[in-house]
Design an enzyme around this catalytic site. Structure first.
Site, mmCIF file in Angstrom:
data_model
loop_
_atom_site.group_PDB
_atom_site.id
_atom_site.type_symbol
_atom_site.label_atom_id
_atom_site.label_comp_id
_atom_site.label_asym_id
_atom_site.label_seq_id
_atom_site.Cartn_x
_atom_site.Cartn_y
_atom_site.Cartn_z
ATOM 1 N N CYS A 134 0.830 -1.209 0.000
ATOM 2 C CA CYS A 134 0.000 0.000 0.000
ATOM 3 C C CYS A 134 0.862 1.257 0.000
ATOM 4 C CB CYS A 134 -0.922 -0.019 1.219
ATOM 5 S SG CYS A 134 -1.962 1.439 1.336
ATOM 6 N N CYS A 137 -0.508 4.120 2.081
ATOM 7 C CA CYS A 137 -0.300 4.007 3.529
ATOM 8 C C CYS A 137 1.162 4.258 3.899
ATOM 9 C CB CYS A 137 -0.671 2.613 4.040
ATOM 10 S SG CYS A 137 -2.122 1.888 3.273
ATOM 11 N N ASP A 138 2.100 3.725 3.123
ATOM 12 C CA ASP A 138 3.496 3.666 3.566
ATOM 13 C C ASP A 138 4.463 4.535 2.759
ATOM 14 O OD1 ASP A 138 2.676 1.765 5.417
ATOM 15 O OD2 ASP A 138 2.978 0.114 4.008
#
Ligand code: NAP
Length: 307
Positions: A134, A137-138
């Protein structure tokens, strides 16, 4: 007395939430079961540009939340739980979950799809230590660092583009010499000076020792093995449906997706499927939403015929 819903919807992505909106507006009693966050795959997408009605695009997370709010407004009930089984008995269609059993007269399966694992050494070991599925997200953890993206589909290319906002360089590693992604995505990626391509190449190992420091890769044409130094690797090698709990109940295709009619009916009366979990679904947020609405209309018709 046990509550028997008219409809239970499994999954809270665009398919499930659209089905929920339609059945709730039809004044059917309905419960939607979702184990994670609303929006499904799009919730992890930074910017959705191809959902009609949002000419400037919209964050995937926000789109999921808006769909959720709209369905809830018309009375759709929701529960956070993981579905583990489905059974048919004299009580009705019984959905077994981590939070107990729920019963309905009709079920719409809209559980979507999950990212595939690449299945190489280091993948599990360095999950959260440089291995990610992701970018939304990261990605921000990799400011001014070199990262790799594995895959050649829309997800890989779209997320590689996103990563260029943080990383100093994004190396896209694809097993062929042609991308699978849409033309528009390809054009943008080729025009981005921060993206470098390694063609005809597969990742054999993700190496550490403490966190991701590099990749061992193999050129599939020449067989030459080499190393690529990166601080992170984002894996986008396709998606698989979570249909293990349906084995033996419904016939699945070779990719374990659910065959349906055009009305989203499965081979079992009163069981419908919509979105990425369905065989031949175009796997787009907009088509998932349309399939969810279609499944809801079919479920409504089925329930009327039962009365
Ligand atoms: P996908 O289209 O199935 O692409 C998976 C990619 O991973 C392919 O390039 C494939 O290579 C590669 N791959 C698969 N297994 C591999 C392995 N073991 N080793 C190395 N590479 C491997 O998956 P996706 O990109 O997640 O997209 C899924 C669906 O969502 C698609 O229908 C896509 O159009 C849609 N989507 C749409 C958007 C958008 O419209 N904005 C964004 C994201 C996703 P090959 O090409 O050689 O098969």
């Amino acid at each position: 007395m046990e509550t028997v819903y008219d409809v239970i919807i499994i999954g809270g992505g665009p398919a499930g939430l659209s089905a929920g909106l339609y059945v709730s507006r039809a004044r059917l009693s309905a419960l939607l079961i979702e184990k994670g966050i609303f929006g499904g795959q799009i919730a992890n997408t930074e910017h959705v540009e191809n959902y009609p009605g949002f000419p400037d695009g919209i964050s995937g997370y926000e789109l999921g939340q808006l769909m959720y709010q709209q369905a809830e407004k018309y009375g759709l009930e929701m529960v956070a739980a993981e579905v583990t089984g489905l059974e048919f008995n004299e009580r009705g269609k019984v959905v077994e979950t981590s939070e107990g059993e729920f019963v309905a007269r009709a079920v719409i399966i809209a559980g979507g799809a999950q990212p595939n694992r690449l299945g190489v050494p280091g993948e599990e070991e360095f999950l959260g230590k440089g291995v990610s599925y992701c970018a939304t997200c990261d990605g921000a953890f990799f400011r001014e660092q070199v990262v790799a993206v594995v895959g050649g589909g829309d997800s890989a290319v779209e997320e590689a583009m996103l990563l260029t906002r943080f990383a100093s360089k994004v190396i896209l590693i694809h097993r062929r010499n042609q991308l699978r992604a849409s033309r528009l995505h390809q054009e943008r990626a080729f025009a981005n000076p921060k993206i470098e391509f390694i063609w005809d190449t597969v990742v054999e190992e993700i190496t550490g020792p403490d966190k991701v420091r590099g990749l061992t890769v193999r050129n599939v044409r020449t067989g030459v093995i080499s190393t690529v130094e990166v601080s992170g690797v984002f894996l986008y090698v396709g998606l698989h449906p979570e249909t293990d709990y349906l084995r033996g109940l419904l016939t699945l295709d070779e990719e374990r997706r659910i065959p349906t009619t055009q009305g989203m009916e499965t081979e079992i009366p009163g069981i419908f499927a919509a979105g990425d979990i369905r065989k031949n679904s175009p796997r787009q947020a907009i088509t998932a939403a349309g399939e969810g609405a279609t499944a809801a209309l079919s479920a409504e018709k089925y329930l009327m015929e039962q009365q």
